[in-house]
Design a protein around this motif. Sequence first.
Motif, mmCIF file in Angstrom:
data_model
loop_
_atom_site.group_PDB
_atom_site.id
_atom_site.type_symbol
_atom_site.label_atom_id
_atom_site.label_comp_id
_atom_site.label_asym_id
_atom_site.label_seq_id
_atom_site.Cartn_x
_atom_site.Cartn_y
_atom_site.Cartn_z
ATOM 1 N N PRO A 132 0.838 -1.195 0.000
ATOM 2 C CA PRO A 132 0.000 0.000 0.000
ATOM 3 C C PRO A 132 0.874 1.246 0.000
ATOM 4 N N HIS A 133 0.579 2.178 -0.873
ATOM 5 C CA HIS A 133 1.420 3.371 -1.001
ATOM 6 C C HIS A 133 0.509 4.573 -1.242
ATOM 7 N N PRO A 134 0.601 5.601 -0.411
ATOM 8 C CA PRO A 134 -0.317 6.744 -0.574
ATOM 9 C C PRO A 134 -0.146 7.497 -1.893
ATOM 10 N N MET A 135 1.002 7.303 -2.553
ATOM 11 C CA MET A 135 1.231 8.025 -3.812
ATOM 12 C C MET A 135 0.660 7.266 -5.011
ATOM 13 N N ARG A 136 0.188 6.035 -4.782
ATOM 14 C CA ARG A 136 -0.410 5.294 -5.894
ATOM 15 C C ARG A 136 -1.916 5.225 -5.671
ATOM 16 N N ARG A 137 -2.639 6.010 -6.439
ATOM 17 C CA ARG A 137 -4.090 5.928 -6.324
ATOM 18 C C ARG A 137 -4.713 6.355 -7.642
ATOM 19 N N THR A 138 -5.996 6.238 -7.738
ATOM 20 C CA THR A 138 -6.679 6.597 -8.975
ATOM 21 C C THR A 138 -7.076 8.066 -8.925
ATOM 22 N N ILE A 139 -6.707 8.801 -9.950
ATOM 23 C CA ILE A 139 -7.080 10.213 -9.995
ATOM 24 C C ILE A 139 -8.075 10.421 -11.136
ATOM 25 N N LYS A 140 -8.747 11.536 -11.092
ATOM 26 C CA LYS A 140 -9.751 11.805 -12.141
ATOM 27 C C LYS A 140 -9.234 12.942 -13.020
#
Lengths: 255, 156
Positions: free
Chosen positions: B60-68
């Motif tokens: 889990p890494h806070p910098m890897r997420r889905t953006i719009k």
Amino acid sequence: MAYKPQYCAGQTIVADNRRKQMDPAHKLEKLREVSDKDLVLIMGHRVPGSAYKSAHPPLAEQQEPACPVRKLVTATDGAKAGDRIRYIQFSDSMYNAPCHPYLRSYLEAYRFRGIDPGTLSGRQIVECRERDLEKYSKDLVNTELFDPALTGVRGCTVHGHSLRLDENGMMFDMLQRCILDKKSGIVKIVKDQVGVPLDGEVKVGKPMDSKWIKAHSTIYHSLVGTAYRDDAELVEYIQRIHSLRVKYGFMPKEA
Amino acid sequence: MTEATFPQCRISAERLLNPETTERLLNKLIEVPGIRRMLLNGQRLPAIIPYGPAKGLANPHPMRRTIKVGDQDVELQVHVGNVLLELEDRDAIPALKAACESIFTDFTFRIQEGRYMKTEPSLVDYCKYGPNADKEMLGLADPSSKSKPVILQGIK
């Protein structure tokens, strides 16, 4: 006149900091209090509170050969007990981290006993007997040698030292072993040095401010700190070494 | 395959970008007409640790997420360091600069013009991917990769 070691050349604050860190007479400033248990957790070699595993019987129980060197050199606590060899490894950001791999090896050689440091471009590992390691790593983590944002305890996946910092001022870590709590501003270590998640979290305090970082950096960096070329004495020293090395294969005499 | 005449540029900031900043930046950039292709460049953040003693564990890494971005979801796979762009023509660069200036207020950035994506397949590309490789992806990502590029609705 008694010989006084000079440790390293240079007239800038960076050179001054390097000398301070290498000089065993200089007491390193203590900045945080990470407990023994937490250090054991971060390193991940044994369960806190468990017995040290041994690689051989304690020296007192062994029949040691008659050896003049053994009489001269006192064994460290870890060696006496026959502990395993274990390690701690650090990555230091090039953006003004308070220590760096070469310096770590120098200062450890000056300050600690029974160690085997390994120096690489972006990381530095030190190996020694387990209980000695736990003693030394207290100095490495709790003092001015460590900054929660710019220094990482990383046994593997160490890359990040040469990358730009992120927006929060933290060094890149693919495994995200430490997290900056934005509310409290405290850095928490959530994985051990090889990336295995910890049951709890280890708080290592707030990242040092930029003023402190600049005043305690041991890294020359023309963009974010002191430029190497600004240190005339160090440049002169390096040029002299280079010249001697090229001319005489490092024979310590001048023509 | 990309025409060699299309200008390319690279946006790099003083810091690696948080997903929120990336989202705001890309939403500003897509308002600029004349962007053909865009690549987010940076250090990879794998979802599963690929090697080492913790191999196979979730990462889990806070910098890897889905953006719009616009009306599309973009799954970040890297900690964004640079944004590479291929433009229709150089006229878009001042508008790109203005977009960046509105986002990067806390730290510096620069836009460089140069050649950052492949303009023709190399011999190695041909050996690896053969003649039928997806040419839009060549030089940007592995053409045999199953992940596809995100198509953003243009405003041309």
